[in-house]
Write an enzyme that holds these catalytic residues in place. Structure first.
Site, PDB file in Angstrom:
ATOM      1  N   GLU A   1       0.729  -1.115  -0.168  1.00 51.69           N
ATOM      2  CA  GLU A   1       0.101   0.119  -0.084  1.00 51.69           C
ATOM      3  C   GLU A   1       0.721   1.285   0.246  1.00 51.69           C
ATOM      4  O   GLU A   1       0.811   2.134   0.885  1.00 51.69           O
ATOM      5  CB  GLU A   1      -0.874  -0.100   1.184  1.00 51.69           C
ATOM      6  CG  GLU A   1      -1.909  -1.151   1.429  1.00 51.69           C
ATOM      7  CD  GLU A   1      -3.254  -0.691   0.238  1.00 51.69           C
ATOM      8  OE1 GLU A   1      -3.036   0.222  -0.585  1.00 51.69           O
ATOM      9  OE2 GLU A   1      -4.227  -1.469   0.365  1.00 51.69           O
TER      10      GLU A   1
ATOM     11  N   GLU B   1      -4.203 -10.460  -0.629  1.00 50.13           N
ATOM     12  CA  GLU B   1      -4.918 -10.608   0.678  1.00 50.13           C
ATOM     13  C   GLU B   1      -6.380 -10.715   0.249  1.00 50.13           C
ATOM     14  O   GLU B   1      -6.928 -10.209  -0.941  1.00 50.13           O
ATOM     15  CB  GLU B   1      -5.031  -9.264   1.458  1.00 50.13           C
ATOM     16  CG  GLU B   1      -3.853  -8.661   2.136  1.00 50.13           C
ATOM     17  CD  GLU B   1      -3.691  -7.259   2.667  1.00 50.13           C
ATOM     18  OE1 GLU B   1      -4.930  -6.856   2.931  1.00 50.13           O
ATOM     19  OE2 GLU B   1      -2.704  -6.526   2.642  1.00 50.13           O
TER      20      GLU B   1
HETATM   21  C1  IPT Z   1      -5.357  -3.787   3.456  1.00 48.86           C
HETATM   22  C2  IPT Z   1      -3.933  -3.874   3.998  1.00 48.86           C
HETATM   23  O1  IPT Z   1      -2.973  -4.118   3.289  1.00 48.86           O
HETATM   24  C3  IPT Z   1      -3.787  -4.454   5.293  1.00 48.86           C
HETATM   25  O2  IPT Z   1      -2.779  -4.159   6.115  1.00 48.86           O
HETATM   26  C4  IPT Z   1      -4.976  -4.571   6.056  1.00 48.86           C
HETATM   27  O3  IPT Z   1      -5.290  -3.083   6.543  1.00 48.86           O
HETATM   28  C5  IPT Z   1      -6.278  -4.835   5.514  1.00 48.86           C
HETATM   29  O4  IPT Z   1      -6.405  -4.185   4.301  1.00 48.86           O
HETATM   30  C6  IPT Z   1      -7.530  -4.735   6.362  1.00 48.86           C
HETATM   31  O5  IPT Z   1      -7.401  -5.392   7.574  1.00 48.86           O
HETATM   32  S1  IPT Z   1      -5.567  -2.283   2.744  1.00 48.86           S
HETATM   33  C7  IPT Z   1      -7.434  -2.462   2.342  1.00 48.86           C
HETATM   34  C8  IPT Z   1      -7.822  -0.847   2.609  1.00 48.86           C
HETATM   35  C9  IPT Z   1      -7.732  -2.908   1.186  1.00 48.86           C
END
Ligand code: IPT
Length: 971
Positions: free
Chosen positions: A414, A484
């Site tokens: 990010e 993710e």
């Molecule tokens: C995404 C992040 O990469 C991770 O660190 C964590 O924040 C996760 O989301 C949520 O728990 S960023 C998200 C705005 C898509």
């Protein structure tokens, strides 16, 4: 204006070049962990640096344990942890930081051991300090550094003395480095990884690089070990190798994979006599045919994102905790880790090599907070910061380069896009062409070898799997991973099985990494586990920090149990046509590298949820990807009962490094004889006297039609069975503002589903039944549910409630749940026994792990302790359930059709109102929900909501339950 070192964009000064980490060497070393003198100041410059001088009297200072975070020591006397997700917790004006900059001065006085060699060099090594440190030894300033989760070393040989060496470290919570460390986690300053003094016999910090590749075509491995001290020898006795530094050798080897983590012990001997053990894992990773291949074979990541976390120690995570994490992963079929969002403790990667995990090693870099200004002044897009970025890339790659487990380097998380990232990628490729590069945040994929995304919905993933996605030409050729997905916040994530089906159907989809491994709930004096806002932060993101597959104490959540089932590396399917004489089961080997000889298969024949016969099942070894149809034995001749199922299990045949023989890896179930319909209780005639209506074992209020008692069980005044559609919204129900899907948790509340009223329209006796008609509806709305309760009974103590629901009005939102709820005195509700899905919680899109069987649990243990309380604890496909008290008295419920069973010692309203588990106090009533249907869970706390097939639409429905009292009046 010239900025002080902690605000300068420079990565620091005075350190020696980064090199690989290794756990041991024969050279002398001294751990400097333990108790240090500690003084906390509110600003960076509140105190001068006289504390660093020998002879300084620090006897008035407190003490602190290194490794550790000062905010987690001292019972609040050292400030507090603070949680923000994307926001910087200070004004964004890079590289400046606030004047209020908690600064911890650390002092340690040490003697050299008698055996410390007089010659050679020595270095002081810091494995991790957040976020910026300045270091002195014996009054001499060594330098300063940033890069919290990366190592830093200083040469100190000439400064050492036999006794009373004074090591002084000044640590600032905020620095220019903080702008590069905006990961979604607690802000936790301190020296949180080890500090050590290492002797360097050769006069320099010895580095080495193990090249160990594998050629799957001929089964040969090639080893070449480069060392910084040229005269070194390299030996691997098991392979009969004794080589010079840099000399290659090609020999037959067993390759390293995450499934077969074969390591060969080796040793480097330097001219100065130092021996350094190393372990070689032979493997080759490559991008080939648009796929990530290891040793020529495409791999499927069944991964998790792991932050380093401990509820008491924060990111100061000990070896035991690391090992525990990895054992838990392996035991839950997880085969890959993304080290979100920084290089982990170096020992963690040793364990990954040893136990077998694929690793995406991610650099300590995130600048997410700049998104709110359209990424203006983003450090990765500003060349002044490039040295700092390159420093981070280099420290990661040099430290971790010798781990076979690391397949991909990730630039960070990010950060938007910018030339700084490109510079990092170039440097990494040049230094280590043997691995691939990952970065999610640049849609062009200019710098990466893999198309990686976070949280896309299933249909988009399928489009990508079919190569039907649009976008830059380069990207359309790349393999795809979800760095993710499956946001494990609170109850959930839902929809994992649906993703996995896509991964297994399309080669391009090489799997994903669930977000995330563990809830970051910190021990809190009042709340059990605290989250954002519980430590007095003025800016915070609440319980978004609790989104893991493990609870903070590392107990697996239902999400992890579900994930284990979804990603099991063996598929066991049967159509279960009910013609059990001809049952076969289809077994598919889903491993990428190993056959099935390490597994022992068994069958079990279960009648009404109880196993009546078991035996071994012979399954052919099956190469990866192969399937076989395996015949099950004839069912036992004497098996009686209405419903029967086969359960086939695959267990470890022998002990492994991560689980003992007998550990369950995969299972499948198929119907042998289907369930028979449960007939409603009928035949008893209702008898009305002045105030009551008696029907079989039940007594009702004649005026309201409310059930008052069933046999000996008195229904509490507010506990009569009635329609219930409300659930305490889950984090996934409430959704995230950035997600396009409708946020039903909010819409349900807006529609008033948490405050429906029950209008009684009719209480009538009709053809041997008590019929109660009502309309269930919230104020201020035309939405309603016309509900008919039809009670019948027989003369042997059974009472049936048949519910018919007809929606009225223009329902545009799904229902949270549809069923009845009632209360019974807790004396009847200590233990639950049921025949249905279990043993754990399940919802429509989180039900893969629910196995049909007969289960028992204390009612209290049916609840899942989500850190922020919310709907939980339903059991799927329940045929019947019993609630009993200590003397065996209680209630039996049979459903037609099967139902979702939930029982808890507080109401849904109390659950909904609770902020922490400590708000939930058991009352005298056990509240029971029997649901005909539940709305899905989805992943919308960060990703997509439930798929359409898991929506609970408001639609006409009929369902029934038959009750009988247990114990004194029998059944
Ligand atoms: C995404 C992040 O990469 C991770 O660190 C964590 O924040 C996760 O989301 C949520 O728990 S960023 C998200 C705005 C898509």
């Amino acid at each position: 204006m010239s900025l002080p070192y902690f605000e300068s964009v420079s990565p620091g000064s005075g350190t020696v070049p980064p090199r690989s980490w290794y756990a041991t060497s024969s050279a002398a070393s001294l751990s400097l962990n333990g108790s240090w003198r500690f003084r906390l100041s509110p600003t960076a410059e509140a105190e001068d640096d006289s504390f660093a001088r020998p002879g300084y009297d620090a006897s008035g200072w407190g003490e602190i344990t290194v490794p550790g975070h000062w905010v987690l020591q001292g019972d609040g006397a050292h400030g507090s942890p603070a949680y923000t997700n994307v926001n910087y917790p200070f004004p964004v004006d890079p590289p400046r930081v606030p004047t209020e900059n908690p600064t911890g001065d650390h002092l340690r006085v040490f003697d050299l051991p008698d055996t410390w060699p007089a010659d050679g060099e020595s270095v002081i090594r810091f494995e991790g300090v957040e976020s910026c440190a300045k270091v002195w030894l014996n009054g001499t300033e060594l330098g300063d550094f940033k890069g919290s989760r990366l190592p830093h070393e200083f040469s100190v040989g000439g400064l050492l003395q036999e006794h009373d060496n004074v090591l002084a470290v000044r640590v600032h919570q905020w620095s220019s480095g903080s702008y590069l460390e905006d990961q979604d986690q607690w802000w936790l300053p301190g020296i949180f990884r080890e500090v050590s003094l290492l002797h360097r016999p050769d006069g320099a910090a010895a580095d080495f690089r193990v090249h160990a590749s594998y050629d799957h075509r001929d089964g040969l491995g090639t080893l070449r070990v480069e060392t910084t001290t040229p005269a070194a020898r390299v030996s691997v006795p098991e392979l009969g190798l004794d080589l010079a530094s840099g000399e290659p050798a090609t020999v037959p080897v067993q390759p390293w994979t995450a499934e077969t983590p074969r390591l060969y012990d080796g040793e480097i001997r330097t001219a100065a006599g130092e021996t350094i053990p190393f372990r070689a894992g032979f493997r080759t990773v490559a991008l080939e045919d648009g796929l990530i291949k290891v040793n020529g074979t495409p791999v499927l990541f069944r991964g998790v994102n792991r932050h380093e976390f401990h509820p008491e120690h924060g990111r100061a995570v000990g070896l035991d905790t690391m090992r525990r994490d990895l054992l838990l992963m392996k035991r839950h079929n997880v085969n890959a880790v993304r080290t979100s969002h920084y290089p982990p403790h170096p020992a963690f990667l040793d364990l990954c090599d040893e136990l077998g995990l694929w690793v995406i090693d991610e650099c300590d870099l995130e600048t997410h907070g700049f998104v709110f200004d359209d990424w203006r002044r983003n450090p990765v897009d500003d060349e002044r910061w490039t040295p700092a970025l390159l420093d981070r890339a280099r420290r990661m790659v040099e430290r971790d380069k010798n781990h076979p487990s690391v397949l991909l380097w990730s630039l960070g998380n990010e950060c938007g896009t910018g030339a700084g990232l490109t510079a990092m990628a170039r440097w990494i490729r040049d230094r280590d062409p043997s691995r691939l590069v990952h970065y999610e945040g640049d849609p062009s994929c200019a710098d990466t070898d893999v198309y990686s995304r976070m949280y896309p919905p299933h249909d988009e993933v399928e489009t990508i799997g079919r190569y039907e996605d649009e976008g830059p030409a380069k990207r359309r050729q790349l393999p795809f991973i979800l760095c993710e997905y499956g946001h494990a916040m609170g109850n959930g994530p839902g929809g994992l099985a649906d993703y996995q089906r896509l991964f297994e159907a399309h080669d391009r989809l090489q799997g994903g990494f669930v977000w995330e491994w563990i809830d970051h709930g910190l021990n809190h004096p009042g709340y059990g586990f605290g989250y954002g806002g519980d430590f007095g932060e003025e800016l915070h993101d609440g319980n978004f920090v609790c989104d893991g597959l493990l609870f903070p104490d590392r107990t697996p959540s239902p999400g992890l149990v579900e994930y284990k089932k979804v990603i099991e590396p063996v598929r066991i399917h049967g159509d279960g046509n009910g013609d059990s004489s001809a049952d076969t089961v289809r077994v598919t080997n889903g491993h990428d590298f190993t056959d099935l000889t390490h597994l022992a298969f068994t069958w079990s024949y279960e009648v009404d949820g109880e196993s009546v016969a078991t035996g071994p099942l012979t399954v052919p070894p099956l190469a990866p990807g192969q399937s076989a149809e395996v015949k099950l034995p004839a069912p036992p001749a004497d098996a009686r009962g209405s419903e029967a199922a086969w359960t086939v299990r695959a267990e470890l045949a022998e002990d492994t490094a991560w689980a003992p023989a007998g550990h369950l890896v995969a299972w499948g179930q198929l119907t042998a004889a289907p369930r028979a319909v449960t007939a409603a209780a009928t035949g008893a005639a209702p008898v009305r006297d002045r105030d009551t209506i008696t029907l079989g074992p039940a007594v009702f209020d004649a005026r309201t039609g409310a059930l008052r008692s069933l046999g000996p069980i008195q229904v509490p005044a507010d506990g009569e069975p009635r329609l219930d559609v409300w659930r305490a919204p889950t984090d996934n129900d409430d959704g995230a503002p950035w997600q396009p899907d409708a946020r039903y948790g909010l819409l349900w509340r807006e529609a008033g589903l948490h405050r429906v009223r029950h209008r009684r329209d009719q209480v009538a006796l009709d053809d041997g039944a008590l019929v109660v008609r009502s309309r269930v509806a919230p104020a201020a709305s035309q939405l309603g549910l016309a509900t008919e309760y039809r009670w019948t009974a027989d003369d042997s103590g059974r009472l049936t409630l048949s519910v018919t629901v007809t929606p009225e009005g223009d329902w545009r939102i799904p229902l949270p749940r549809l069923g009845i709820r009632f209360g019974i005195p807790s004396t009847y509700g200590e233990t639950a026994t049921w025949f249905g899905g279990g043993p754990g919680e399940a919802y429509p899109d989180t039900r893969a792990a629910a196995r049909l069987g007969r289960w028992q649990s204390p009612v209290d243990a049916l609840q899942t302790p989500y850190v922020r309380p919310q709907e939980n604890g339903a059991r799927a496909d329940v045929r019947w359930a019993e609630l009993t008290g200590p003397d065996g008295g209680g209630l039996r419920i049979t459903g037609e059709p099967e139902f979702w069973f939930t029982a808890r010692r507080w109401t849904t309203e109390q659950l909904d109102a609770a902020g922490h588990g400590t708000d939930l106090v058991p009352g005298d009533t056990v509240w029971v929900n029997l649901d005909h249907a539940q709305h899905g869970i989805g992943s919308q706390s960060c990703g997509p909501g439930p798929l359409p097939q898991y929506r609970l639409e408001a639609a006409p429905a009929t369902f029934s339950f038959t009750f009988s009292a247990l114990g004194r009046i029998g059944h």
